[in-house]
Design a protein around this motif. Sequence first.
Motif, PDB file in Angstrom:
ATOM      1  N   ASP A  21       0.998  -1.557   0.346  1.00  0.00           N
ATOM      2  CA  ASP A  21       0.187   0.044   0.303  1.00  0.00           C
ATOM      3  C   ASP A  21       0.415   1.446  -0.311  1.00  0.00           C
ATOM      4  O   ASP A  21       2.181   1.379   0.782  1.00  0.00           O
ATOM      5  CB  ASP A  21      -1.286  -0.007   1.072  1.00  0.00           C
ATOM      6  CG  ASP A  21      -2.069   1.183   1.200  1.00  0.00           C
ATOM      7  OD1 ASP A  21      -2.243   1.498  -0.063  1.00  0.00           O
ATOM      8  OD2 ASP A  21      -2.651   0.791   2.083  1.00  0.00           O
ATOM      9  N   HIS A  38       2.544   3.651  -8.860  1.00  0.00           N
ATOM     10  CA  HIS A  38       2.725   1.766  -9.581  1.00  0.00           C
ATOM     11  C   HIS A  38       3.855   1.209 -10.277  1.00  0.00           C
ATOM     12  O   HIS A  38       4.290   0.547  -9.460  1.00  0.00           O
ATOM     13  CB  HIS A  38       1.065   2.104  -9.822  1.00  0.00           C
ATOM     14  CG  HIS A  38       0.004   2.015  -9.545  1.00  0.00           C
ATOM     15  ND1 HIS A  38      -0.185   1.606  -7.926  1.00  0.00           N
ATOM     16  CD2 HIS A  38      -0.898   2.877  -9.746  1.00  0.00           C
ATOM     17  CE1 HIS A  38      -1.067   1.939  -7.925  1.00  0.00           C
ATOM     18  NE2 HIS A  38      -2.188   2.964  -8.783  1.00  0.00           N
ATOM     19  N   PHE A  65      -3.656  -6.822  -6.697  1.00  0.00           N
ATOM     20  CA  PHE A  65      -5.217  -6.579  -7.168  1.00  0.00           C
ATOM     21  C   PHE A  65      -6.511  -7.246  -6.895  1.00  0.00           C
ATOM     22  O   PHE A  65      -6.726  -8.187  -6.576  1.00  0.00           O
ATOM     23  CB  PHE A  65      -4.479  -6.873  -9.246  1.00  0.00           C
ATOM     24  CG  PHE A  65      -6.054  -5.645  -9.876  1.00  0.00           C
ATOM     25  CD1 PHE A  65      -5.399  -4.239  -9.944  1.00  0.00           C
ATOM     26  CD2 PHE A  65      -7.401  -6.457  -9.800  1.00  0.00           C
ATOM     27  CE1 PHE A  65      -6.850  -3.587 -10.574  1.00  0.00           C
ATOM     28  CE2 PHE A  65      -8.406  -5.894 -10.354  1.00  0.00           C
ATOM     29  CZ  PHE A  65      -8.111  -4.446 -11.319  1.00  0.00           C
ATOM     30  N   SER A  66      -6.891  -6.308  -6.194  1.00  0.00           N
ATOM     31  CA  SER A  66      -8.081  -6.737  -5.614  1.00  0.00           C
ATOM     32  C   SER A  66      -9.681  -6.713  -6.250  1.00  0.00           C
ATOM     33  O   SER A  66      -9.568  -5.824  -7.965  1.00  0.00           O
ATOM     34  CB  SER A  66      -8.281  -6.090  -4.290  1.00  0.00           C
ATOM     35  OG  SER A  66      -8.901  -4.884  -4.477  1.00  0.00           O
ATOM     36  N   GLU A  68     -11.933  -5.146  -5.612  1.00  0.00           N
ATOM     37  CA  GLU A  68     -12.526  -4.381  -5.530  1.00  0.00           C
ATOM     38  C   GLU A  68     -11.934  -2.911  -6.097  1.00  0.00           C
ATOM     39  O   GLU A  68     -12.192  -2.041  -6.489  1.00  0.00           O
ATOM     40  CB  GLU A  68     -12.685  -4.007  -3.581  1.00  0.00           C
ATOM     41  CG  GLU A  68     -13.290  -4.572  -2.760  1.00  0.00           C
ATOM     42  CD  GLU A  68     -12.874  -5.697  -1.972  1.00  0.00           C
ATOM     43  OE1 GLU A  68     -13.663  -6.033  -2.016  1.00  0.00           O
ATOM     44  OE2 GLU A  68     -11.511  -5.843  -2.392  1.00  0.00           O
ATOM     45  N   ASN A  69     -10.733  -3.111  -6.285  1.00  0.00           N
ATOM     46  CA  ASN A  69      -9.713  -2.512  -7.550  1.00  0.00           C
ATOM     47  C   ASN A  69     -10.599  -2.127  -8.360  1.00  0.00           C
ATOM     48  O   ASN A  69     -10.540  -1.010  -9.816  1.00  0.00           O
ATOM     49  CB  ASN A  69      -8.478  -2.557  -7.480  1.00  0.00           C
ATOM     50  CG  ASN A  69      -7.024  -2.092  -6.453  1.00  0.00           C
ATOM     51  OD1 ASN A  69      -6.766  -3.442  -5.981  1.00  0.00           O
ATOM     52  ND2 ASN A  69      -7.910  -2.008  -5.911  1.00  0.00           N
ATOM     53  N   TRP A  70     -11.688  -2.583  -9.172  1.00  0.00           N
ATOM     54  CA  TRP A  70     -12.688  -2.770 -10.520  1.00  0.00           C
ATOM     55  C   TRP A  70     -13.099  -1.486 -10.618  1.00  0.00           C
ATOM     56  O   TRP A  70     -13.596  -0.441 -11.362  1.00  0.00           O
ATOM     57  CB  TRP A  70     -13.365  -4.002 -10.972  1.00  0.00           C
ATOM     58  CG  TRP A  70     -12.485  -5.344 -11.508  1.00  0.00           C
ATOM     59  CD1 TRP A  70     -12.195  -5.604 -10.134  1.00  0.00           C
ATOM     60  CD2 TRP A  70     -11.625  -5.154 -12.456  1.00  0.00           C
ATOM     61  NE1 TRP A  70     -11.791  -7.291 -11.006  1.00  0.00           N
ATOM     62  CE2 TRP A  70     -10.817  -6.878 -12.389  1.00  0.00           C
ATOM     63  CE3 TRP A  70     -10.966  -3.905 -13.617  1.00  0.00           C
ATOM     64  CZ2 TRP A  70     -10.970  -7.516 -13.536  1.00  0.00           C
ATOM     65  CZ3 TRP A  70     -10.654  -5.626 -14.765  1.00  0.00           C
ATOM     66  CH2 TRP A  70      -9.567  -6.643 -14.782  1.00  0.00           C
ATOM     67  N   ARG A  72     -11.662   1.278  -9.474  1.00  0.00           N
ATOM     68  CA  ARG A  72     -11.095   2.597  -9.973  1.00  0.00           C
ATOM     69  C   ARG A  72     -11.066   2.979 -11.485  1.00  0.00           C
ATOM     70  O   ARG A  72     -11.828   2.488 -11.907  1.00  0.00           O
ATOM     71  CB  ARG A  72      -9.531   2.370  -9.546  1.00  0.00           C
ATOM     72  CG  ARG A  72      -8.638   2.079  -7.983  1.00  0.00           C
ATOM     73  CD  ARG A  72      -7.787   2.228  -7.659  1.00  0.00           C
ATOM     74  NE  ARG A  72      -6.893   1.569  -7.396  1.00  0.00           N
ATOM     75  CZ  ARG A  72      -5.969   0.961  -5.633  1.00  0.00           C
ATOM     76  NH1 ARG A  72      -5.047   1.834  -7.269  1.00  0.00           N
ATOM     77  NH2 ARG A  72      -5.434   1.198  -4.598  1.00  0.00           N
ATOM     78  N   ILE A  77      -6.766   1.151 -14.593  1.00  0.00           N
ATOM     79  CA  ILE A  77      -6.796  -0.155 -13.666  1.00  0.00           C
ATOM     80  C   ILE A  77      -5.702  -0.554 -15.579  1.00  0.00           C
ATOM     81  O   ILE A  77      -4.676  -1.360 -15.181  1.00  0.00           O
ATOM     82  CB  ILE A  77      -8.408  -0.223 -14.313  1.00  0.00           C
ATOM     83  CG1 ILE A  77      -8.958  -0.395 -12.820  1.00  0.00           C
ATOM     84  CG2 ILE A  77      -8.285  -1.548 -14.863  1.00  0.00           C
ATOM     85  CD1 ILE A  77     -10.730  -0.473 -12.798  1.00  0.00           C
TER      86      ILE A  77
END
Length: 257
Positions: A21, A38, A65-66, A68-70, A72, A77
Motif C-alpha cells: 500500500d 505503481h 489487485f483486488s 474492489e480495484n475495478w 478505480r 486500471i
Amino acid sequence: MCAQRQISQTPPLRHVAIIMDGNGRWAKSRGLPRIEGHRRGVENVREILKAAQELQIQHLTLFAFSVENWQRPAEEISALMNLLELFLSRNLKDLVKNKIRLRVIGRPEQLPDRVQVQLKKALEATKDFTDHQLNVALNYGSRTEVLDAARAYAEAVVRGEEDPQQLDWPGFTSYLYTDGIPDPDLLIRTSGETRVSNFLLLQCAYSEMYFSPVNWPEFGRNEFIEAVETFKRRERRFGKTGEQVQADSPEAATLER
C-alpha cells in the motif's frame, strides 16, 4: 547510501504476506502521477523477493489487485494491467534462474487476455520449482474466495463426493484459492494503514501483524528485515498459555532429554 541490515540467522519463516500500500501517496508527495508510484512499487517487488530468498522464506504472497480495484478509474486500471504484463515478461527469466514458482490466487480468468497469456507462460515455466514460491493475489477478495469455496463444496456434496457431516476445517481449505499453501506467519501492510482490506481473512486467523508507516515504493530490504525480526521477537500462542508454548518448544524438549 544507508548501510544494509544484516539478516538474522534465526530459523526462517515459512510464509510472509504483504499488502503493498501507498504507491499513490508516494507519488502524490513528490508531485508525480499515481501510475509512477505503481511503477516504482512494481520495481520494489524484485528487491523484496530477493530479501525473502535470502531469509529462506518459502512463500511470499503479494496483494497485487483486488476485486474492489475495478472501481478505480479506467485509465489507472489499464495502466496497472500494463505494469503487470511488463513485470511478468521482464522477470520471468529471473524467476526461472532463481527457481521461484509463480502461483496466482483469485480470479485471474477475468483479467485482460494479454495478461492471462503472460501469466500462463510464467506459471508453466515455473511449475516444477519447490524451494520458493511467489503467490500473487490478482482479482482477489477474501469474501469472494469464501463464496467460490462454498459453491465448489456444495457442488461436490451434490455429486456425492463430500459428506457435510464429515466437514472439518482442513477439508474445507482444499476449496480455497490457497489450497496447499501454508497460512501466513506474518502479514505486513505498508503506508501506515492498519486494516487487512479483505485479504486472506481466513488464512490470517493466527498471523502476526506488522504495520509499517513506510509507503511501498520505499519499503526496501532493511524495512522488510525489520518486520521479520520483529516477528521473531513475538510469542505465538495459538490459544495456549505462555507456559504451554514454552513447554512445547523444541528447546524445552532438548532440556528434558
